[in-house]
Design a protein around this motif. Structure first.
Motif, PDB file in Angstrom:
ATOM      1  N   ARG A 181       8.532  -1.905 -11.878  1.00 11.04           N
ATOM      2  CA  ARG A 181       7.936  -0.556 -12.341  1.00 11.04           C
ATOM      3  C   ARG A 181       9.482   0.474 -13.331  1.00 11.04           C
ATOM      4  O   ARG A 181       9.814   0.441 -14.554  1.00 11.04           O
ATOM      5  CB  ARG A 181       7.505   0.538 -12.276  1.00 11.04           C
ATOM      6  CG  ARG A 181       7.143   1.853 -12.518  1.00 11.04           C
ATOM      7  CD  ARG A 181       6.532   2.941 -11.414  1.00 11.04           C
ATOM      8  NE  ARG A 181       6.878   3.056 -10.480  1.00 11.04           N
ATOM      9  CZ  ARG A 181       8.094   3.375 -10.166  1.00 11.04           C
ATOM     10  NH1 ARG A 181       8.649   4.711 -11.084  1.00 11.04           N
ATOM     11  NH2 ARG A 181       8.364   3.852  -9.278  1.00 11.04           N
ATOM     12  N   ALA A 208       2.500   2.589 -10.988  1.00 12.63           N
ATOM     13  CA  ALA A 208       3.560   3.612 -10.283  1.00 12.63           C
ATOM     14  C   ALA A 208       2.267   3.329  -9.223  1.00 12.63           C
ATOM     15  O   ALA A 208       1.964   3.847  -8.335  1.00 12.63           O
ATOM     16  CB  ALA A 208       3.760   4.810 -10.812  1.00 12.63           C
ATOM     17  N   GLY A 209       0.562   3.532 -10.086  1.00  9.25           N
ATOM     18  CA  GLY A 209      -0.237   3.489  -9.299  1.00  9.25           C
ATOM     19  C   GLY A 209      -0.669   2.698  -7.743  1.00  9.25           C
ATOM     20  O   GLY A 209      -1.061   3.274  -6.726  1.00  9.25           O
ATOM     21  N   GLU A 212       1.418   1.139  -6.587  1.00 11.93           N
ATOM     22  CA  GLU A 212       2.999   1.643  -5.661  1.00 11.93           C
ATOM     23  C   GLU A 212       1.990   2.380  -4.916  1.00 11.93           C
ATOM     24  O   GLU A 212       2.152   1.505  -3.289  1.00 11.93           O
ATOM     25  CB  GLU A 212       3.737   1.253  -6.306  1.00 11.93           C
ATOM     26  CG  GLU A 212       5.121   1.687  -5.072  1.00 11.93           C
ATOM     27  CD  GLU A 212       6.604   1.503  -6.329  1.00 11.93           C
ATOM     28  OE1 GLU A 212       6.859   2.708  -5.133  1.00 11.93           O
ATOM     29  OE2 GLU A 212       6.704   2.159  -7.504  1.00 11.93           O
ATOM     30  N   GLU A 213       1.471   3.121  -5.228  1.00  9.36           N
ATOM     31  CA  GLU A 213       0.897   4.664  -3.982  1.00  9.36           C
ATOM     32  C   GLU A 213      -0.415   3.652  -3.623  1.00  9.36           C
ATOM     33  O   GLU A 213      -0.454   3.770  -2.325  1.00  9.36           O
ATOM     34  CB  GLU A 213       0.762   5.307  -4.889  1.00  9.36           C
ATOM     35  CG  GLU A 213       1.637   6.260  -5.553  1.00  9.36           C
ATOM     36  CD  GLU A 213       0.950   7.724  -5.790  1.00  9.36           C
ATOM     37  OE1 GLU A 213       0.048   7.558  -6.227  1.00  9.36           O
ATOM     38  OE2 GLU A 213       2.279   8.000  -6.402  1.00  9.36           O
ATOM     39  N   ARG A 214      -1.197   2.901  -4.054  1.00  9.40           N
ATOM     40  CA  ARG A 214      -2.261   1.795  -3.081  1.00  9.40           C
ATOM     41  C   ARG A 214      -1.237   0.984  -2.659  1.00  9.40           C
ATOM     42  O   ARG A 214      -2.131   1.097  -1.554  1.00  9.40           O
ATOM     43  CB  ARG A 214      -2.668   1.867  -4.085  1.00  9.40           C
ATOM     44  CG  ARG A 214      -4.018   2.656  -5.034  1.00  9.40           C
ATOM     45  CD  ARG A 214      -4.723   2.054  -5.606  1.00  9.40           C
ATOM     46  NE  ARG A 214      -5.817   1.073  -5.827  1.00  9.40           N
ATOM     47  CZ  ARG A 214      -6.094  -0.483  -5.801  1.00  9.40           C
ATOM     48  NH1 ARG A 214      -5.929  -0.033  -7.721  1.00  9.40           N
ATOM     49  NH2 ARG A 214      -6.717  -0.834  -5.682  1.00  9.40           N
ATOM     50  N   ALA A 226       1.069   1.510  -0.542  1.00 11.96           N
ATOM     51  CA  ALA A 226       1.144   1.444   0.668  1.00 11.96           C
ATOM     52  C   ALA A 226       0.110   1.891   2.048  1.00 11.96           C
ATOM     53  O   ALA A 226       1.014   2.466   2.697  1.00 11.96           O
ATOM     54  CB  ALA A 226       2.569   2.808   0.117  1.00 11.96           C
ATOM     55  N   GLN A 227      -0.357   2.348   1.078  1.00 10.33           N
ATOM     56  CA  GLN A 227      -1.657   2.866   2.373  1.00 10.33           C
ATOM     57  C   GLN A 227      -2.302   1.568   2.484  1.00 10.33           C
ATOM     58  O   GLN A 227      -3.447   2.072   3.234  1.00 10.33           O
ATOM     59  CB  GLN A 227      -2.392   3.861   1.533  1.00 10.33           C
ATOM     60  CG  GLN A 227      -1.732   5.142   1.171  1.00 10.33           C
ATOM     61  CD  GLN A 227      -1.042   5.582   2.453  1.00 10.33           C
ATOM     62  OE1 GLN A 227      -1.517   5.805   3.516  1.00 10.33           O
ATOM     63  NE2 GLN A 227       0.331   5.901   2.336  1.00 10.33           N
ATOM     64  N   CYS A 228      -2.300   0.379   2.072  1.00 11.90           N
ATOM     65  CA  CYS A 228      -3.155  -0.564   2.007  1.00 11.90           C
ATOM     66  C   CYS A 228      -3.605  -0.618   3.193  1.00 11.90           C
ATOM     67  O   CYS A 228      -2.935  -1.401   4.343  1.00 11.90           O
ATOM     68  CB  CYS A 228      -3.224  -1.701   0.931  1.00 11.90           C
ATOM     69  SG  CYS A 228      -4.316  -2.570   0.888  1.00 11.90           S
ATOM     70  N   ARG A 255       3.280  -4.954   3.002  1.00 18.87           N
ATOM     71  CA  ARG A 255       2.539  -3.317   2.627  1.00 18.87           C
ATOM     72  C   ARG A 255       4.150  -3.566   1.849  1.00 18.87           C
ATOM     73  O   ARG A 255       4.456  -2.604   0.950  1.00 18.87           O
ATOM     74  CB  ARG A 255       2.597  -3.015   3.158  1.00 18.87           C
ATOM     75  CG  ARG A 255       0.822  -2.763   2.962  1.00 18.87           C
ATOM     76  CD  ARG A 255       0.641  -0.792   4.213  1.00 18.87           C
ATOM     77  NE  ARG A 255       0.927  -0.580   5.117  1.00 18.87           N
ATOM     78  CZ  ARG A 255       0.195  -0.667   6.467  1.00 18.87           C
ATOM     79  NH1 ARG A 255      -0.918  -0.321   6.464  1.00 18.87           N
ATOM     80  NH2 ARG A 255       0.700  -0.525   7.183  1.00 18.87           N
ATOM     81  N   ARG A 278       4.901  -2.688  -1.931  1.00 18.25           N
ATOM     82  CA  ARG A 278       5.504  -1.586  -3.061  1.00 18.25           C
ATOM     83  C   ARG A 278       6.618  -2.082  -3.090  1.00 18.25           C
ATOM     84  O   ARG A 278       6.792  -1.342  -5.022  1.00 18.25           O
ATOM     85  CB  ARG A 278       5.257  -1.223  -2.158  1.00 18.25           C
ATOM     86  CG  ARG A 278       5.818   0.702  -1.584  1.00 18.25           C
ATOM     87  CD  ARG A 278       5.780   1.768  -0.754  1.00 18.25           C
ATOM     88  NE  ARG A 278       6.703   1.491  -0.055  1.00 18.25           N
ATOM     89  CZ  ARG A 278       8.404   0.988  -0.081  1.00 18.25           C
ATOM     90  NH1 ARG A 278       8.345   2.777  -1.241  1.00 18.25           N
ATOM     91  NH2 ARG A 278       9.701   0.628   0.879  1.00 18.25           N
ATOM     92  N   HIS A 294       7.348  -1.337  -7.257  1.00 22.28           N
ATOM     93  CA  HIS A 294       9.182  -0.815  -7.384  1.00 22.28           C
ATOM     94  C   HIS A 294       9.269  -0.968  -8.544  1.00 22.28           C
ATOM     95  O   HIS A 294       9.584  -0.257  -9.610  1.00 22.28           O
ATOM     96  CB  HIS A 294       8.651   0.126  -6.259  1.00 22.28           C
ATOM     97  CG  HIS A 294      10.484   1.058  -7.041  1.00 22.28           C
ATOM     98  ND1 HIS A 294      10.043   1.839  -6.753  1.00 22.28           N
ATOM     99  CD2 HIS A 294      11.583   0.536  -6.880  1.00 22.28           C
ATOM    100  CE1 HIS A 294      10.865   3.155  -6.930  1.00 22.28           C
ATOM    101  NE2 HIS A 294      12.623   1.560  -6.832  1.00 22.28           N
TER     102      HIS A 294
END
Length: 337
Positions: free
Chosen positions: A123, A144-145, A147-149, A151-153, A112, A116, A120
């Protein structure tokens, strides 16, 4: 002439038909009766040999005895292999690495952070060059979207899907950032069909090679990774750590050289069945620029210390080693500002 980094610690050999030998505590590069260059043995840390270049037994022995990282590449930039001395690494560290690589939770946690960081950095690289480009703005928003996903994958398979989707968005933005596309439309590597892809491929190959060396210096096993699947002959851990450094080192270098016309279409040739590859002078120019990029001073984005990109590769491997031995709670990747 052979190409060296500014501090003469890295030697790039591209002169076809040349010969690397060792005599009187000095490395010598010759072609026929002409001596192209000589360097003290103790000064070299890395040697990159491209194409048809002979290396004497005495030179190979000296390179191995001094632990000089020596890589053999084709003239297209494909890595054939590396010259290594017996190492074995740290038994305790490698046992911890092998245990962690069998633990799904550890593999996912490390992966992760790697993905990530890759998203990042892609971007950030595009954002620095976006101007008024709607294509780059869209790519940055998508990254960016993702990257957020990331982090929680919750699974490696999903994470690989996110990483693959990010690559598609990134290279669409990358294409828009090129002032001189030279036929580039998308990322293609085997073989690279255009000068931009050839430049990216060689940059990734050199980066991967340098990360193998950094991993071995720390004492880890380059073959046992966390994000990339293991397969015979594949240094999976080097592939893992390559991801976060693609944008700050290889991708940004390609953009800079092409957009500033330091590499032109005339520096490449298209061969039937082999794709696009560098001509001799273009290859020398790229290798010199890559060495300069590795040794250029930067401020480390995590620690704030003044360092170089080359040292950051070693710091990444050491950060991972600290996680595997319980000295650090999570892997801290290289994140561009």
């Amino acid at each position: 002439m052979p190409t060296t980094a500014d501090d003469n610690t890295t030697l790039y050999l591209t002169e076809q038909g040349a010969r690397l030998s060792c005599r009187e505590n000095r490395f010598a590069v010759t072609k026929g009766t002409e001596t192209l260059c000589e360097l003290p043995i103790e000064s070299l840390r890395r040697v990159v040999i491209c194409g048809n270049i002979q290396v004497t037994t005495q030179a190979m022995r000296a390179l191995m005895q001094r632990g000089v990282d020596t890589a053999f590449l084709s003239t297209r930039g494909q890595l054939y292999g590396r010259l290594e001395s017996p190492d074995g690494g740290s038994p305790e560290l490698r046992r911890a690495q092998y245990r962690a690589a069998q633990d799904p939770a550890v593999r996912l946690a490390v992966s992760r952070e790697i993905v990530r960081a890759k998203l990042h950095n892609q971007r950030v690289l595009l954002a620095r060059r976006q101007g008024r480009s709607a294509d780059i703005q869209r790519a940055c928003a998508a990254l960016a979207g993702l990257e957020e996903r990331a982090a929680q994958c919750g699974s490696l398979d999903s994470l690989r899907g996110i990483e693959g989707s990010g690559a598609g968005h990134f290279f669409r933005g990358f294409a828009a950032a090129l002032k001189f596309p030279m036929g580039f439309r998308k990322r293609q590597r085997r073989p690279p069909p255009d000068p931009v892809n050839a430049t990216l491929s060689l940059g990734y190959t050199l980066l991967h090679k340098d990360l193998i060396a950094a991993i071995q210096i720390v004492g880890l096993d380059p073959a046992v990774g966390f994000f990339h699947d293991r397969r015979p002959g594949h240094p999976a851990l080097a592939s893992d750590l390559t991801e976060e450094f693609r944008a700050p080192i290889a991708d940004s270098l390609a953009l800079d050289l092409i957009n500033h016309s330091e590499l032109r279409e005339s520096d490449f040739e298209l061969l039937s069945g082999e794709g696009c590859r560098f001509k001799q002078e273009g290859l020398k120019r790229f290798l010199r620029a890559y060495a300069e990029r590795l040794h250029s001073p930067i401020t480390h984005p995590c620690t704030g210390e003044r360092t170089t990109y080359l040292r950051c590769l070693g710091l990444a491997a050491r950060s991972l080693a600290h996680v595997l031995t319980g000295q650090r709670p999570r892997y801290q990747p290289f994140l561009m500002h």
